[in-house]
Write an enzyme that holds these catalytic residues in place. Structure first.
Site, PDB file in Angstrom:
ATOM      1  N   PHE A 250       0.811  -1.226   0.000  1.00 53.92           N
ATOM      2  CA  PHE A 250       0.000   0.000   0.000  1.00 53.92           C
ATOM      3  C   PHE A 250       0.839   1.269   0.000  1.00 53.92           C
ATOM      4  O   PHE A 250       0.422   2.287   0.520  1.00 53.92           O
ATOM      5  CB  PHE A 250      -1.009  -0.007   1.161  1.00 53.92           C
ATOM      6  CG  PHE A 250      -2.264  -0.738   0.788  1.00 53.92           C
ATOM      7  CD1 PHE A 250      -3.371  -0.059   0.335  1.00 53.92           C
ATOM      8  CD2 PHE A 250      -2.308  -2.123   0.846  1.00 53.92           C
ATOM      9  CE1 PHE A 250      -4.515  -0.733  -0.059  1.00 53.92           C
ATOM     10  CE2 PHE A 250      -3.443  -2.808   0.452  1.00 53.92           C
ATOM     11  CZ  PHE A 250      -4.544  -2.116   0.000  1.00 53.92           C
ATOM     12  N   CYS A 261     -15.303   0.915  -1.559  1.00 52.31           N
ATOM     13  CA  CYS A 261     -15.071   0.869  -0.108  1.00 52.31           C
ATOM     14  C   CYS A 261     -14.274   2.045   0.439  1.00 52.31           C
ATOM     15  O   CYS A 261     -14.789   2.823   1.237  1.00 52.31           O
ATOM     16  CB  CYS A 261     -14.382  -0.438   0.260  1.00 52.31           C
ATOM     17  SG  CYS A 261     -15.458  -1.848   0.007  1.00 52.31           S
ATOM     18  N   LYS A 264     -15.848   5.734   0.399  1.00 53.81           N
ATOM     19  CA  LYS A 264     -17.044   5.915   1.232  1.00 53.81           C
ATOM     20  C   LYS A 264     -16.762   5.586   2.707  1.00 53.81           C
ATOM     21  O   LYS A 264     -17.301   6.231   3.601  1.00 53.81           O
ATOM     22  CB  LYS A 264     -18.216   5.088   0.696  1.00 53.81           C
ATOM     23  CG  LYS A 264     -18.272   3.649   1.150  1.00 53.81           C
ATOM     24  CD  LYS A 264     -19.605   3.017   0.830  1.00 53.81           C
ATOM     25  CE  LYS A 264     -19.564   1.505   0.958  1.00 53.81           C
ATOM     26  NZ  LYS A 264     -19.372   0.973   2.288  1.00 53.81           N
TER      27      LYS A 264
HETATM   28  P1  NAD Z   1     -23.030  -4.560  -4.223  1.00 55.97           P
HETATM   29  O1  NAD Z   1     -23.663  -3.268  -4.565  1.00 55.97           O
HETATM   30  O2  NAD Z   1     -22.142  -5.247  -5.205  1.00 55.97           O
HETATM   31  O3  NAD Z   1     -24.176  -5.616  -3.830  1.00 55.97           O
HETATM   32  C1  NAD Z   1     -25.247  -5.344  -3.008  1.00 55.97           C
HETATM   33  C2  NAD Z   1     -26.422  -6.241  -3.421  1.00 55.97           C
HETATM   34  O4  NAD Z   1     -27.465  -6.104  -2.483  1.00 55.97           O
HETATM   35  C3  NAD Z   1     -27.005  -5.880  -4.781  1.00 55.97           C
HETATM   36  O5  NAD Z   1     -27.025  -7.020  -5.612  1.00 55.97           O
HETATM   37  C4  NAD Z   1     -28.422  -5.408  -4.458  1.00 55.97           C
HETATM   38  O6  NAD Z   1     -29.368  -5.701  -5.477  1.00 55.97           O
HETATM   39  C5  NAD Z   1     -28.688  -6.178  -3.182  1.00 55.97           C
HETATM   40  N1  NAD Z   1     -29.778  -5.632  -2.360  1.00 55.97           N
HETATM   41  C6  NAD Z   1     -30.020  -4.346  -2.029  1.00 55.97           C
HETATM   42  N2  NAD Z   1     -31.112  -4.268  -1.239  1.00 55.97           N
HETATM   43  C7  NAD Z   1     -31.552  -5.539  -1.059  1.00 55.97           C
HETATM   44  C8  NAD Z   1     -32.635  -6.114  -0.331  1.00 55.97           C
HETATM   45  N3  NAD Z   1     -33.488  -5.368   0.362  1.00 55.97           N
HETATM   46  N4  NAD Z   1     -32.784  -7.460  -0.362  1.00 55.97           N
HETATM   47  C9  NAD Z   1     -31.920  -8.225  -1.074  1.00 55.97           C
HETATM   48  N5  NAD Z   1     -30.887  -7.733  -1.773  1.00 55.97           N
HETATM   49  C10 NAD Z   1     -30.696  -6.402  -1.768  1.00 55.97           C
HETATM   50  O7  NAD Z   1     -22.279  -4.316  -2.850  1.00 55.97           O
HETATM   51  P2  NAD Z   1     -20.930  -5.020  -2.331  1.00 55.97           P
HETATM   52  O8  NAD Z   1     -19.763  -4.426  -3.022  1.00 55.97           O
HETATM   53  O9  NAD Z   1     -21.116  -6.490  -2.318  1.00 55.97           O
HETATM   54  O10 NAD Z   1     -20.885  -4.488  -0.837  1.00 55.97           O
HETATM   55  C11 NAD Z   1     -21.791  -4.941   0.155  1.00 55.97           C
HETATM   56  C12 NAD Z   1     -21.318  -4.458   1.512  1.00 55.97           C
HETATM   57  O11 NAD Z   1     -20.032  -5.033   1.812  1.00 55.97           O
HETATM   58  C13 NAD Z   1     -21.108  -2.955   1.597  1.00 55.97           C
HETATM   59  O12 NAD Z   1     -21.442  -2.535   2.887  1.00 55.97           O
HETATM   60  C14 NAD Z   1     -19.620  -2.775   1.362  1.00 55.97           C
HETATM   61  O13 NAD Z   1     -19.117  -1.605   1.953  1.00 55.97           O
HETATM   62  C15 NAD Z   1     -19.079  -4.011   2.054  1.00 55.97           C
HETATM   63  N6  NAD Z   1     -17.779  -4.476   1.534  1.00 55.97           N
HETATM   64  C16 NAD Z   1     -17.539  -4.496   0.196  1.00 55.97           C
HETATM   65  C17 NAD Z   1     -16.310  -4.982  -0.261  1.00 55.97           C
HETATM   66  C18 NAD Z   1     -16.002  -5.007  -1.733  1.00 55.97           C
HETATM   67  O14 NAD Z   1     -14.848  -5.262  -2.070  1.00 55.97           O
HETATM   68  N7  NAD Z   1     -16.945  -4.771  -2.628  1.00 55.97           N
HETATM   69  C19 NAD Z   1     -15.344  -5.455   0.645  1.00 55.97           C
HETATM   70  C20 NAD Z   1     -15.644  -5.440   2.005  1.00 55.97           C
HETATM   71  C21 NAD Z   1     -16.869  -4.956   2.444  1.00 55.97           C
END
Ligand code: NAD
Length: 438
Positions: A250, A261, A264
């Site tokens: 990093f 991530c 935000k």
């Molecule tokens: P994403 O946007 O790829 O996926 C979220 C999913 O949730 C979408 O498919 C959406 O349709 C679904 N959804 C929304 N409302 C819903 C409901 N009421 N019922 C069912 N499904 C619903 O998001 P992501 O990147 O997977 O991130 C999810 C969480 O994990 C976030 O809080 C993020 O900060 C955290 N996170 C993400 C990562 C990453 O690398 N992307 C890593 C660690 C943590």
């Protein structure tokens, strides 16, 4: 164990698939019908190395299914993971509406004891709100566990199957044990499973991302200073990072961090701090530096062309916020392309995986090229925005033949300035000496 994962995005899909792969019976739920239908037909809506094969195997063996029907999924499971998005709200705070909605819906359809695990990244204290919502919506007992996710897009499967550590926040020992048991197969090589209180688990995720973001912004500021004083940030990185107290990771200078991530989460922790009367000025600076850094390549272009960019054409290699993903959320490529379009430039782009996502952002304002060299045909310069491995050893003669002039702006320092000078390129890296042909 029977589990359900609500939210089938990057995190939910990877977690659900890996839990299924280790022998659990998993139902993944999403409200996005098109996504669920695609998954049922064996089409994976995101690009993540290794994911497709793993999904295929677990689906074939009957351990992984996809649905939009939350009630069936919750009734099937002992453990319900919440993995929906927590995007940035207007004031910088996390928008928790999806998490709260799922908690309420889960509570309404529960038909017995459940462990509800918050896997989404949520501000400290959210577990209390989720528990309140659940207990208001059900008469059955429920435990809330905070289990933040640390996977990196592009290496998500590997990270999930071989984590550095697993963090479990719980107030109930039995619930903690149930979740611990789920992770045990991934921690056989000795990765610790840390059990702590919910608030500390929630805080751990933010502190971890904020520190990583800080390292990146710090090194980008050092890089900008290196340019002014004639130092080379890649040498400085080694000199600094080989100190075992610091470490080499990093510390790469570039165009700043992006993705769903870091940006935000940094803003969310600043907001949480503000709510508690603390001005987290260090992280405000980290965010400011990052926003500025995303414009570094455009500033260099303006400098080189004396501000006259109108009518020029640029070939862009790399659109995703980092290699090995198709995710363009907060990617530096977006602001750069917008700046170029505003300045009257034509933009030709290539990315190994993110072209469809780019189309949904830029439509026909730019041209898309399946082949990286094609994006350079007749362009004034090549702009490297994402450090995909396939860009590292290109045919430089071909690049020269295709470009109007042999000029490269490298936002990710993938080549050596000295080599580029010898090859006859005018080459602008980040924080390293430029190679200008005269
Ligand atoms: P994403 O946007 O790829 O996926 C979220 C999913 O949730 C979408 O498919 C959406 O349709 C679904 N959804 C929304 N409302 C819903 C409901 N009421 N019922 C069912 N499904 C619903 O998001 P992501 O990147 O997977 O991130 C999810 C969480 O994990 C976030 O809080 C993020 O900060 C955290 N996170 C993400 C990562 C990453 O690398 N992307 C890593 C660690 C943590």
């Amino acid at each position: 164990m029977r589990i359900c994962v609500v939210g089938t995005g990057y995190v939910g899909l990877v977690a659900g698939t890996c839990f299924a792969d280790s022998g659990n019976d998993v139902i993944c739920v999403d409200i996005d019908e098109a996504k669920v239908e695609a998954l049922r037909q064996g089409r994976v809506p995101i690009y993540e190395p290794g994911l497709e094969e793993l999904i295929k195997r677990s689906v074939e063996e009957g351990r992984l299914t996809f649905t939009t029907d939350l009630a069936t999924a919750v009734r099937h499971a002992l453990v319900c993971f919440i993995a929906v998005g927590t995007p940035q709200g207007e004031d910088g705070a996390s928008d928790l509406r999806a998490v709260f909605k799922v908690a309420e819906d889960v509570g309404r359809v529960m038909d017995g004891y459940r462990v509800v695990v918050i896997k989404s990244t949520v501000p400290v204290g959210t577990h209390v709100q989720v528990r309140d919502i659940l207990t208001r919506s059900t008469k059955f007992p429920v435990d809330v566990v905070s289990n933040p996710e640390f996977m990196k897009e592009g290496a998500a499967i590997e990270d999930f199957l071989k984590p550095d550590r697993v963090v479990i926040g719980a107030s109930d020992e039995r619930a903690a044990e149930i979740v611990k048991d789920l992770y045990a197969p991934f921690c056989r090589a000795g990765a610790p499973i840390l059990v702590m209180d919910n608030a500390s688990a929630e805080m751990t995720k933010y502190a971890s991302n904020a520190l990583l973001a800080t390292k990146i912004s710090f090194m980008n500021e050092v890089a900008n200073l290196c340019e002014r004083v004639g130092a080379d940030v890649s040498l400085v990185r080694q000199g600094v990072g080989l100190d075992t107290r610091i470490g080499l990771s990093f510390l790469y200078a570039g165009l700043g961090y992006g993705g769903s991530c870091f940006p935000k989460d940094v803003r969310a922790i600043i907001h949480t701090a503000g709510d508690h009367g603390i001005d987290f000025s260090l992280l405000r600076a980290v965010d400011d530096v990052n926003n500025r850094q995303k414009r570094r390549l455009f500033e260099k272009l303006q400098g080189f062309y004396n501000g006259s960019l109108k009518g020029r054409t640029f070939g862009v290699w790399g659109l995703s916020f980092k290699p090995r993903t198709d995710d363009m959320r907060e990617a530096p490529s977006i602001g750069l392309i917008e700046d170029l379009l505003r300045s009257g430039c034509s933009v030709r782009v290539h990315d190994p995986e993110a072209m469809d996502v780019a189309r949904s952002i830029f439509a026909d304002k730019i041209t898309y090229h399946r082949q990286n060299y094609e994006a350079l045909d007749g362009a004034d310069a090549l702009l490297v925005v994402t450090e995909w491995n396939e860009f590292r050893r290109p045919d430089f003669d071909r690049i020269k033949r295709l470009l109007k002039e042999p000029v490269i702006f490298d936002g990710r320092n993938i080549w050596e300035p000295k080599t580029m000078r010898e090859l006859g390129f005018t080459y602008f890296p980040i924080g390293r000496p430029s190679a200008v042909q005269r």
